[in-house]
Design a protein around this motif. Structure first.
Motif, short mmCIF file in Angstrom:
data_model
loop_
_atom_site.label_atom_id
_atom_site.label_comp_id
_atom_site.label_asym_id
_atom_site.label_seq_id
_atom_site.Cartn_x
_atom_site.Cartn_y
_atom_site.Cartn_z
N SER A 1 0.85 -1.19 0.00
CA SER A 1 0.00 0.00 0.00
C SER A 1 0.88 1.24 0.00
N GLU A 2 0.28 2.39 -0.24
CA GLU A 2 1.05 3.62 -0.22
C GLU A 2 1.68 3.86 1.16
N GLU A 3 0.96 3.50 2.20
CA GLU A 3 1.49 3.66 3.56
C GLU A 3 2.69 2.73 3.76
N GLN A 4 2.59 1.51 3.26
CA GLN A 4 3.71 0.57 3.39
C GLN A 4 4.91 1.00 2.54
N LYS A 5 4.63 1.53 1.34
CA LYS A 5 5.71 2.00 0.49
C LYS A 5 6.47 3.15 1.15
N ALA A 6 5.78 3.95 1.90
CA ALA A 6 6.43 5.06 2.58
C ALA A 6 7.50 4.57 3.56
N LYS A 7 7.31 3.36 4.07
CA LYS A 7 8.30 2.76 4.95
C LYS A 7 9.38 2.01 4.17
N ALA A 8 8.97 1.34 3.11
CA ALA A 8 9.88 0.46 2.38
C ALA A 8 10.80 1.21 1.44
N VAL A 9 10.32 2.26 0.79
CA VAL A 9 11.08 2.93 -0.27
C VAL A 9 11.97 4.01 0.33
#
Length: 356
Positions: A214-222
């Protein structure tokens, strides 16, 4: 029934023992290969275990980084037969086939540039420089550190452009770290090998996972930075993965976590099965909040991208930038933390035998 159970257990024990991987298997395969060498080739291949070159590695082609050891192109047919037997002892079938495909890719890459040159797409000075890099199926080098016939501490290296295999043995234990594999091109587009992708799943699973977030998860991963030009732990690099970055496995849902495990298993699964299962057991015992996945770059193929997987036990790095930033040139590495070139098992072996 009791006797039947006992019989079945003994059959299983015999079967598992006969098919298990051991230092004896590696020793036997290595010695059988050495026995095919003439005196000159044996002198080139057999080196002192304390030689500093044992713990150095590079993925640069021969024209940029000379190697020690016996040149693979100088092997006799009998030596090549025994070498392939050794590879299949060290690796699973997927690890063996990837290694062999990487060797072939050097000749394919040479052919690709020659075709481009004939079409006028590569200038004269560039093709001369390319030819001087000496990437070639035969320009990989095999070195044995110590004497497997006599020593309980020994190792071997097989290395050239885009492949670095490092085996370290200490008593009844062995390690295969660092293990580097690369492909250029990642996907062959011309010649009779068009479509070949030697490291396909390393790329596909990475895109699969990042695009499931999700966009929220991408904010952590990327991570907000440029795609590195190479893996961060490349030889000569001053950068190291000393900090945990990205998204924790505990922040993934069940489906996303499964894809993360697919990626990890693709790297560890290159090892011979029993060896791989040991590392996978350690992975499954690791708390999810200690497993990190980080991504840099675009989310679509043929664009520069990078990912890392970092746990207390190992590091995986994958980088795909490519010539002219075309996202078609992979560098990938698996390394066990604290045990590169057998540092951990060698220390333990020497400690256990200190008083003998």
């Amino acid at each position: 029934m009791k006797y039947l159970f006992t019989l079945l257990f003994l059959i299983f024990l015999s079967f598992s023992t006969s098919f298990s991987q051991s230092v004896l298997d590696l020793q036997k395969s290595t010695l059988e290969l050495i026995d095919t060498f003439d005196e000159d080739l044996k002198a080139q291949a057999m080196l002192n275990f304390e030689d500093s070159m044992r713990t150095e590695w590079t993925n640069l082609p021969l024209g940029l980084a000379p190697r020690v050891g016996a040149r693979f192109g100088d092997f006799s047919d009998q030596s090549k037969l025994k070498f392939h037997r050794l590879l299949t002892t060290m690796f699973s079938s997927q690890g063996y086939l990837k290694s062999f495909a990487i060797l072939q890719l050097d000749d394919i890459l040479h052919e690709i540039f020659e075709i481009s040159y004939q079409k006028g797409e590569v200038p004269e000075n560039t093709i001369k420089m390319i030819r001087g890099l000496n990437w070639d199926y035969g320009n990989y080098f095999f070195a044995v550190w110590g004497d497997p016939a006599e020593d309980d501490i020994w190792g071997l290296k097989f290395e050239g452009h885009h492949l670095s295999i490092n085996l370290s043995v200490a008593g009844d234990s062995y390690s295969m770290t660092p293990l580097f594999m690369g492909t250029d091109p990642a996907e062959v587009e011309v010649t009779q090998y068009s479509g070949l992708r030697a490291l396909s799943k390393e790329e596909d699973y990475g895109f699969w996972l990042i695009n499931l977030l999700s966009e929220e998860q991408k904010a952590k991963a990327v991570l907000s930075r440029d795609v590195p030009g190479d893996i961060l732990t490349a030889p000569g690099s001053e950068q190291r993965l000393s900090e945990y970055q990205g998204i924790q496995a505990s922040d993934l849902d069940e489906g996303q976590e499964k894809i993360l495990h697919y990626i990890i298993e693709e790297f560890i699964g290159n090892l011979e099965h029993q060896n791989a299962e040991t590392y996978l057991a350690r992975l499954h015992a690791t708390p999810k909040d200690q497993i990190y996945f980080a991504w840099i770059g675009k989310f679509e193929p043929r664009n520069p991208h990078y990912y890392s997987i970092h746990t207390p036990d190992f590091i995986i790095e994958y980088d795909n930038v490519g010539f002219l930033n075309n996202g078609n040139h992979i560098h990938a590495i698996w390394r066990e933390k604290g045990n590169d070139f057998g540092v951990d098992i060698l220390a333990k072996h020497r400690m256990d035998h200190e008083h003998e």
